[in-house]
Scaffold this active site. Sequence first.
Site, PDB file in Angstrom:
ATOM      1  N   HIS A  70       1.013  -1.450   0.105  1.00 40.09           N
ATOM      2  CA  HIS A  70       0.029   0.058   0.057  1.00 40.09           C
ATOM      3  C   HIS A  70       0.912   1.217   0.096  1.00 40.09           C
ATOM      4  O   HIS A  70       1.819   1.234  -0.391  1.00 40.09           O
ATOM      5  CB  HIS A  70      -0.883  -0.002   1.191  1.00 40.09           C
ATOM      6  CG  HIS A  70      -1.735  -1.258   1.334  1.00 40.09           C
ATOM      7  ND1 HIS A  70      -2.755  -1.689   0.492  1.00 40.09           N
ATOM      8  CD2 HIS A  70      -1.353  -2.478   1.879  1.00 40.09           C
ATOM      9  CE1 HIS A  70      -3.197  -2.823   0.681  1.00 40.09           C
ATOM     10  NE2 HIS A  70      -2.257  -3.487   1.531  1.00 40.09           N
ATOM     11  N   GLU A 106      -2.162   0.322   8.027  1.00 39.28           N
ATOM     12  CA  GLU A 106      -1.168  -0.623   7.388  1.00 39.28           C
ATOM     13  C   GLU A 106      -0.034  -0.302   6.829  1.00 39.28           C
ATOM     14  O   GLU A 106       0.938  -0.784   6.984  1.00 39.28           O
ATOM     15  CB  GLU A 106      -2.209  -1.788   6.723  1.00 39.28           C
ATOM     16  CG  GLU A 106      -1.177  -2.865   5.978  1.00 39.28           C
ATOM     17  CD  GLU A 106      -1.993  -3.856   5.084  1.00 39.28           C
ATOM     18  OE1 GLU A 106      -2.961  -3.591   4.803  1.00 39.28           O
ATOM     19  OE2 GLU A 106      -1.194  -4.611   4.353  1.00 39.28           O
ATOM     20  N   HIS A 135       2.801  -7.188   4.743  1.00 33.79           N
ATOM     21  CA  HIS A 135       1.565  -6.435   4.939  1.00 33.79           C
ATOM     22  C   HIS A 135       1.097  -6.882   6.519  1.00 33.79           C
ATOM     23  O   HIS A 135       1.720  -7.385   7.077  1.00 33.79           O
ATOM     24  CB  HIS A 135       0.445  -7.237   3.936  1.00 33.79           C
ATOM     25  CG  HIS A 135       0.642  -6.911   2.453  1.00 33.79           C
ATOM     26  ND1 HIS A 135      -0.356  -5.993   1.823  1.00 33.79           N
ATOM     27  CD2 HIS A 135       1.609  -7.077   1.581  1.00 33.79           C
ATOM     28  CE1 HIS A 135      -0.082  -5.722   0.874  1.00 33.79           C
ATOM     29  NE2 HIS A 135       1.355  -6.587   0.530  1.00 33.79           N
ATOM     30  N   GLU A 181       1.752 -11.444   6.397  1.00 33.47           N
ATOM     31  CA  GLU A 181       0.842 -10.801   7.050  1.00 33.47           C
ATOM     32  C   GLU A 181       1.583 -10.735   8.635  1.00 33.47           C
ATOM     33  O   GLU A 181       1.314 -11.575   9.382  1.00 33.47           O
ATOM     34  CB  GLU A 181      -0.402 -11.265   7.229  1.00 33.47           C
ATOM     35  CG  GLU A 181      -1.195 -11.439   5.561  1.00 33.47           C
ATOM     36  CD  GLU A 181      -1.574 -10.094   4.975  1.00 33.47           C
ATOM     37  OE1 GLU A 181      -1.559  -8.998   5.859  1.00 33.47           O
ATOM     38  OE2 GLU A 181      -2.169 -10.212   4.030  1.00 33.47           O
TER      39      GLU A 181
HETATM   40 ZN    ZN Z   1      -2.291  -5.326   2.812  1.00 36.28          ZN
END
Ligand code: ZN
Length: 338
Positions: free
Chosen positions: A167, A182, A235, A300
């Site tokens: 992102h 995030e 992420h 993640e």
């Molecule tokens: Zn993400």
Amino acid sequence: MGAWRINADGVLELRTTPNVNLTASFDAGGGNRGPRLWIDFPGTPTRPRNIAGAGPIRQVRIGAPEPGITRLVIEFLPGTQLDPTQLKLEGVDSNNWKLQLPNQLGGFIAFGEGNVDRVDPVVPMPLPGYKPGETQLSPRPPLRTMQASDLPQVNRGRFRIVIDPGHGGPDPGAVGIGGNQEKDVVLEISLQVAELLRSRGVEALLTRSGDIDVDLPPRVQLANNSGADAFVSIHANALSMSRPDVNGLETFYFQSLQGRNLASAIHSSLLKTVRRTNRGVKEGRFYVIKATRMPSSLVEVGFLTGSDDAADMIDPAHRRQLSLAIAAGILDYLRLEG
Ligand code: ZN
């Protein structure tokens, strides 16, 4: 689980189905997190939930760490001192248990769920040989605190890695408890991972190094044109704000065995370094790991909507540990496969 209550004398009382085995453990907490004790029961909870605490107890959580297990977590206010050797979960009879919380804490206010005092109309016979047990809560051994000097050594000047912070810019990615975004969490971790890799003589390229929006195809292009040995996208997860019970780490790869080895190396390094629910190493179809031509993985690092993960992800010390663990996992992979 049948019913539970913390009474005004600080006794935790539980009523379970008869003749079950419970396991109990303890974590001392630290920083902005109070000590926790948890008790695992057989059976999946009908409804995972968080219940606001009272007195010295911050929160009670009921969740499923894995299918078929119900976990009752009692979290105390940060700074509460608990001596785990003083905590014993005792079987009163075949389906009632109690645990005296240290009464010097004081200020206990009774709360709970269900009717602990209910006497079952038909008292089942205990299984042959069953004796209500006494479970000593064992503190979990502290995890190592990783330092840069613990990072594995690889041949200097030989490897190139692309780190992809998810992102950025107008795309915040997941937004979690307290408005944490995030894009910010993963950028800081990615910058640290790149720096740590460089300290071991690995060339580290970043698909973004500031708060800017980069589309996915240019990220992949950069990686594919770089001749990199591996690509790692970083992420953080999110689920609905009504699911603070969902927390943990998961790491993805796409199809290739080398990608899976990379993902496994990062994932197991993370689990050794931060104590988190293990959601596994999984195959995923994310564009960045699908379209990159070198071994690639997407990690993640936790749930911004999870009550455990979110509190930690704003903690610089925890982010440092995540960064060190990811760098160590990448170096482990390079040492074995690169
Ligand atoms: Zn993400």
